[in-house]
Design a protein around this motif. Structure first.
Motif, PDB file in Angstrom:
ATOM      1  N   GLN A  91       0.874  -1.180   0.000  1.00 38.30           N
ATOM      2  CA  GLN A  91       0.000   0.000   0.000  1.00 38.30           C
ATOM      3  C   GLN A  91       0.909   1.229   0.000  1.00 38.30           C
ATOM      4  OE1 GLN A  91      -3.472   0.181  -0.084  1.00 38.30           O
ATOM      5  NE2 GLN A  91      -3.107   2.367  -0.357  1.00 38.30           N
ATOM      6  N   GLU A  93       1.387   5.616  -0.266  1.00 37.42           N
ATOM      7  CA  GLU A  93       0.807   6.951  -0.170  1.00 37.42           C
ATOM      8  C   GLU A  93       1.905   7.977  -0.361  1.00 37.42           C
ATOM      9  OE1 GLU A  93      -2.589   8.610   2.360  1.00 37.42           O
ATOM     10  OE2 GLU A  93      -0.798   9.270   3.453  1.00 37.42           O
ATOM     11  N   ARG A 120      -2.466   7.820  -3.829  1.00 38.33           N
ATOM     12  CA  ARG A 120      -2.519   6.531  -3.117  1.00 38.33           C
ATOM     13  C   ARG A 120      -2.591   5.431  -4.166  1.00 38.33           C
ATOM     14  NH1 ARG A 120      -6.779   8.768   0.607  1.00 38.33           N
ATOM     15  NH2 ARG A 120      -5.583   9.608   2.331  1.00 38.33           N
ATOM     16  N   ARG A 122      -2.114   0.785  -4.630  1.00 43.30           N
ATOM     17  CA  ARG A 122      -1.795  -0.545  -4.118  1.00 43.30           C
ATOM     18  C   ARG A 122      -1.189  -1.308  -5.282  1.00 43.30           C
ATOM     19  NH1 ARG A 122      -4.260  -4.334   0.261  1.00 43.30           N
ATOM     20  NH2 ARG A 122      -4.736  -2.330   1.183  1.00 43.30           N
TER      21      ARG A 122
END
Length: 132
Positions: A91, A93, A120, A122
């Motif tokens: 993940q 950011e 953001r 993934r």
């Protein structure tokens, strides 16, 4: 291998966004800038966890939340959220932690508290069979 291969392991990098990277009016930088940072974070993470740079397989989600501007300082963090046999799901950011403030002067800048989330995502990275 350093033994850091656990869910929750995180890597953070910071980078100044030079004015030469601005592509659009208002000194805006393209959204792919954050994705490039995520690739660098993933590479460092795989070195720490697997002793190999690994290979980025792809993103399952990407969100562009706010613009990135020339003169920003961007902080990008990746956190392992799933560990497979050869895959690591991460993940990501990216946040603007400092921003140029030309109203105060040509080289003025401010620390942003709180930081502004800008991207953001993934993604999944895989390591070679020989590493596992």
């Amino acid at each position: 291998m350093s033994g850091a291969l656990v869910e929750g392991f995180a890597v953070t990098q910071r980078r100044y966004v030079p004015h030469s990277h601005a592509h659009y009016g208002g000194s805006l930088v393209d959204g792919a800038y954050g994705l490039g940072l995520f690739g660098d974070v993933a590479t460092e993470m795989m070195i720490w966890t697997d002793g190999d740079e690994g290979l980025f397989a792809g993103y399952s989600t990407v969100e562009f939340l706010a613009p990135v501007q020339a003169g920003d300082v961007i902080e990008a963090t990746g956190t392992i959220v799933r560990i497979g046999n050869r895959s690591r799901e991460i993940q990501f950011e990216a946040r603007v932690v400092c921003r140029a403030n030309p109203d105060r002067g040509p080289s003025a800048a401010d620390v942003l508290e709180p930081a502004i989330p800008v991207t953001r995502a993934r993604g999944t990275v895989v390591v070679p069979q020989s590493v596992v």
